[in-house]
Design an enzyme around this catalytic site. Structure first.
Site: not given
Lengths: 346, 346
Positions: B60-63, B114, B163, B190, B240, B278, B280, B283, B309
């Site tokens: 990301d931009s850090g913003g 942004d 935005q 946002g 994300d 599941c 995984c 499990c 998990h």
């Protein structure tokens, strides 16, 4: 034996222990007694099933933690009365109770309850504790065999524990008392609790010399990497220690070149593995610079990677020790490790 | 995208992410700027090499973190001036600087800076922020292309960010402004910052409808399991969220039957896997009773297993969503997940 205090080796999945080739883990009866409780573990099919680990497990008697962690303990010939460090409730641990709890946990190897005293101890105190330890061992064995006979066979290997503080003759006397009871394996306890390494070796040697070669000899709670070969040289077959896992969580990495305190700024740009000579999966993929960053940033992944490496280091050290025995150069090997560890940070 | 804030997904080794089939991770520029520093990462060969991860990374931009974590921030057309939350030092983040830091990190996808505002926001404030966001996007793109041209090719995919707070026309206006600049991918920012889910969907839909189908559309910082299919239905390709990893550390387990708060005493003797449906590796091997114990005992292994998990659950949910699209029953699938999650704990 990597230490899995509360039914897990801290920050390692069992899959990691599979990968590392761990053949046996140690579980702490005292901790499991409180959480989740031995009756629950019995009900859920025993410790192996509970933690999903099908290789060997050894449980201690709980005594050491009662003596070191609990409050208001009161020792009598009956056992040791103590208060929970969690909720203050009062409990009584007897040789029979320690055996019963461990039968519920269902590990492969169980330990008898012994009286642990602080060292250095005056001779009269050591003698009194030894007398009690011998009586407790007899009761523990009788109780265990009786329970086992009810069920048809002996479900665990129960080990006796040699005590005797730092008195050579008491150590010998203790070993002889246990031999009379006849255990399938023998531990040596109450050492590496502050006395010099030479004293630990001397006491372990006194006991080990009397213990049968065809039964496991287990030196409890050791040791530092540079000490392991010494103990093996004295006839010790088994050891357990929190050092590789605890040190890992404090960013102390064991390597073929000695200890690496990975938070040190000298590693900021170090793109080498933790140990260039190590074959573990951490050293195949990650750099010192990355590990240093993870520790500096307080990431859980730091503990995971460092613990994995350190446990590999210890298990690999034991493999190298076995190899040195085969090639007849254990003494030389031991001094090599000692030299590398003497040079670096403590 | 699992979130790997400080160059690691908390409590997962990369080997676990390999096993889970993670194709892309998110790294946080703000955190990496402080620790270990983007210049160090550049010097050590970029973020992929630094953390030993050869699949995709997005930074990301850090913003967002500057706006949410740092103190004494002051926004001007130039950029945002702020103090470190670590040592109080003063720093300036401009669109150019955010691009430069991300070029140093060397992820596959980078985001423009942004202006993030709190919602609900009054219209005049949203308009002012949008104007600045558009100007910054232009500068960021120009700077990035100039740097890239110096080096011969574009080393990253730089995404613009739509935005416009909760105003549909501002969202449309923002999308059009970015389309004029022409980015290889577009994010929608946002949102999911406190407004109702329906509002998030409405705003995402306004933007997504204008963004080209042949370029990735990324809705930032979402979402809950029962929301993911909704977003995909609006045309979102990427998301994300820290939820699967953060919830795992707080003993909240996502399952096909809804949330399981694994510390609850009802699981004390529960020998089923976390999620019986599941596949995984957690499990396959461990029970709810064991996980509950690990959390109750405060063991690091609890976070490791629960995180593994939960990340599997999210990645598998996305696989199921893709499958539902293929079979033309995404809407039905979404309402099924919603029903299962509505019934259980929040």
């Amino acid at each position: 034996m990597p230490v899995g205090t509360q039914a897990t080796v801290k920050s390692l999945r069992n899959e990691a222990l599979d990968e590392l080739g761990a053949q046996i883990l140690l579980g702490n009866t005292y901790h499991l007694y409180w959480r989740p409780g031995h009756e629950l573990i019995r009900k859920l099919g025993g410790l192996h099933k509970f933690m999903s680990w099908d290789r060997a497990i050894l449980t201690d008697s709980g005594g050491y933690q009662v003596f070191s962690l609990s409050e208001l303990r009161k020792i009598s010939d009956e056992g040791v009365r103590f208060r929970s460090h969690l909720d203050g409730s009062e409990h009584l641990l007897t040789p029979e109770k320690a055996a019963e709890i461990q039968l519920a946990l269902g590990a492969d190897i169980a330990m008898v309850l012994d009286e642990c005293i602080e060292t250095p101890a005056p001779r009269d105190k050591a003698e009194a504790a030894l007398k009690r330890t011998a009586a407790w061992a007899k009761r523990a064995r009788a109780y265990f065999v009786e329970c086992a006979n009810r069920n048809g066979d002996l479900p665990q290997w129960q080990f006796g524990i040699v005590q005797g503080a730092t008195f050579a003759d008491l150590r010998r006397q203790s070993a002889e008392q246990l031999l009379e009871i006849d255990f399938p394996g023998y531990a040596i306890g109450g050492l590496a609790v502050g006395e010099p390494h030479e004293m630990t070796c001397e006491m372990a040697a006194e006991a080990a010399a009397l213990l049968p070669k065809d039964r496991p000899r287990y030196l409890m709670g050791v040791g530092r990497p540079e000490q392991l070969a010494d103990y093996v040289g004295l006839g010790i077959d088994m050891m357990d220690c929190v050092l590789p896992t605890r040190a890992a969580r404090h960013a102390c990495i064991y390597t073929s070149e000695g200890r690496v305190l990975i938070k040190n700024s000298r590693y900021v740009e170090d793109q080498r593995p933790l140990d260039p000579e190590c074959s573990c999966s951490v050293c195949q993929r990650y750099t010192r610079a990355y590990l240093r960053h993870l520790f500096a940033a307080g990431e859980l992944t730091a503990a995971i990677l460092a613990t994995h490496h350190n446990v590999h280091f210890y298990l690999d050290l034991m493999r190298q020790i076995r190899e040195a025995i085969e090639f007849g150069n254990l003494v030389k090997f031991a001094s090599g490790v000692r030299a590398r560890y003497a040079a670096g940070p403590a």
